[in-house]
Scaffold this motif. Sequence first.
Motif, PDB file in Angstrom:
ATOM      1  N   GLY A  16       0.786  -1.227   0.000  1.00  0.00           N
ATOM      2  CA  GLY A  16       0.000   0.000   0.000  1.00  0.00           C
ATOM      3  C   GLY A  16       0.815   1.273   0.000  1.00  0.00           C
ATOM      4  N   ASN A  17       2.022   1.220   0.563  1.00  0.00           N
ATOM      5  CA  ASN A  17       2.856   2.417   0.619  1.00  0.00           C
ATOM      6  C   ASN A  17       3.720   2.592  -0.625  1.00  0.00           C
ATOM      7  OD1 ASN A  17       4.519   0.239   1.117  1.00  0.00           O
ATOM      8  ND2 ASN A  17       5.754   1.266   2.692  1.00  0.00           N
ATOM      9  N   ARG A  18       3.585   1.684  -1.570  1.00  0.00           N
ATOM     10  CA  ARG A  18       4.352   1.786  -2.815  1.00  0.00           C
ATOM     11  C   ARG A  18       3.458   2.309  -3.935  1.00  0.00           C
ATOM     12  NH1 ARG A  18       9.066  -1.200  -3.799  1.00  0.00           N
ATOM     13  NH2 ARG A  18      10.308  -1.235  -1.890  1.00  0.00           N
ATOM     14  N   PRO A  19       3.783   3.438  -4.541  1.00  0.00           N
ATOM     15  CA  PRO A  19       2.975   3.946  -5.649  1.00  0.00           C
ATOM     16  C   PRO A  19       3.225   3.142  -6.927  1.00  0.00           C
ATOM     17  CG  PRO A  19       4.900   5.338  -5.351  1.00  0.00           C
ATOM     18  CD  PRO A  19       4.918   4.324  -4.221  1.00  0.00           C
ATOM     19  N   GLU A  51      -5.422   4.441 -10.846  1.00  0.00           N
ATOM     20  CA  GLU A  51      -4.470   5.410 -11.379  1.00  0.00           C
ATOM     21  C   GLU A  51      -5.145   6.280 -12.445  1.00  0.00           C
ATOM     22  OE1 GLU A  51      -0.693   5.676 -10.829  1.00  0.00           O
ATOM     23  OE2 GLU A  51      -1.739   5.069  -9.004  1.00  0.00           O
ATOM     24  N   ASP A  52      -4.806   7.566 -12.470  1.00  0.00           N
ATOM     25  CA  ASP A  52      -5.386   8.463 -13.477  1.00  0.00           C
ATOM     26  C   ASP A  52      -5.090   7.968 -14.889  1.00  0.00           C
ATOM     27  OD1 ASP A  52      -6.444  10.132 -11.556  1.00  0.00           O
ATOM     28  OD2 ASP A  52      -4.694  11.451 -11.516  1.00  0.00           O
ATOM     29  N   ASN A  53      -3.856   7.541 -15.107  1.00  0.00           N
ATOM     30  CA  ASN A  53      -3.466   6.940 -16.388  1.00  0.00           C
ATOM     31  C   ASN A  53      -2.989   5.528 -16.101  1.00  0.00           C
ATOM     32  OD1 ASN A  53      -3.800   9.204 -18.300  1.00  0.00           O
ATOM     33  ND2 ASN A  53      -2.226  10.179 -17.052  1.00  0.00           N
ATOM     34  N   ASN A  54      -3.937   4.598 -16.029  1.00  0.00           N
ATOM     35  CA  ASN A  54      -3.566   3.220 -15.692  1.00  0.00           C
ATOM     36  C   ASN A  54      -3.125   2.453 -16.925  1.00  0.00           C
ATOM     37  OD1 ASN A  54      -5.907   2.229 -17.027  1.00  0.00           O
ATOM     38  ND2 ASN A  54      -7.117   2.412 -15.155  1.00  0.00           N
ATOM     39  N   ILE A  55      -2.702   1.227 -16.717  1.00  0.00           N
ATOM     40  CA  ILE A  55      -2.132   0.434 -17.802  1.00  0.00           C
ATOM     41  C   ILE A  55      -3.116   0.247 -18.959  1.00  0.00           C
ATOM     42  CG2 ILE A  55      -2.802  -1.756 -16.711  1.00  0.00           C
ATOM     43  CD1 ILE A  55       0.388  -1.100 -18.804  1.00  0.00           C
ATOM     44  N   ILE A  56      -4.390   0.168 -18.642  1.00  0.00           N
ATOM     45  CA  ILE A  56      -5.395  -0.071 -19.687  1.00  0.00           C
ATOM     46  C   ILE A  56      -5.581   1.172 -20.551  1.00  0.00           C
ATOM     47  CG2 ILE A  56      -7.835  -0.589 -20.077  1.00  0.00           C
ATOM     48  CD1 ILE A  56      -7.599  -2.313 -17.445  1.00  0.00           C
TER      49      ILE A  56
END
Length: 260
Positions: A16-19, A51-56
Amino acid sequence: MTIRIMSSNIWGNCPGNRPIANRDDLLAGVFKKYAPWTIGLQECSPKSRQEDNNIISLCGPEYFEWDPSPKDANNFTPILYHHRLRVEDGGWFLFDGPNDWNSKSVTWGLFSLENIRFIHINLHYFWEHTRQGEQAREQNSSQLFAFIQKLPYRQTPIILTGDFNCEEYTQPLQMLLSYGFTLASDTAAQKICSHHVYPEFNEKKQIYHSGSLFHPTRTAEDSIDHIFLQNAVCKRFITIQDQEALDASDHCPIYADIKI
């Protein structure tokens, strides 16, 4: 006709603490560089999707997501498919037995382009490396094969991709071989363990870097990411070692060029 099918664990289940930071951008670049027809993802967690710009989204407009799961579910194992392909059929289900966060699931699709048709089944087996975990993975293989037997597409090429969380010599994967599947990596010029050390996160620059294939306790036979085939022939199997891939996850993407 030769098609290219890829599998990639994107490390969406990171602490959880890793972005996520730049990892999705790196992987999206790798996917577009190697241009597979379809990509089976694992660990597409709520965190990664938020994420605002996620992998998909980063893989668009070249790729669409195939996610037939219920709207109240998070599909950790979606399939990305090239925009030229058509989805004729498909589905999603959870594996029975132990299932952390309901992340161990199967997504499948019947894809077509003109007169070419193939089934891509993407999955993630249970992870725990205990006797209970081994039994859970054996149950995963049994449940998967029972599902495949019910498919009405008997002669259609079937490609299985996923993080199986076990090596090719273990019972769960030997079961798949006994069901008539072949292992794509048997055609590899050089077998490489796709599971490697985690990339490092630079707090100051807010990026991941220094991912490496090096791991003192792993050999090629220790790979847990696999591609299996039925009614098809693998012409080439590759473990992607680009630095961008190593910096994006603890799993290298793998792909197979498959004659159908």
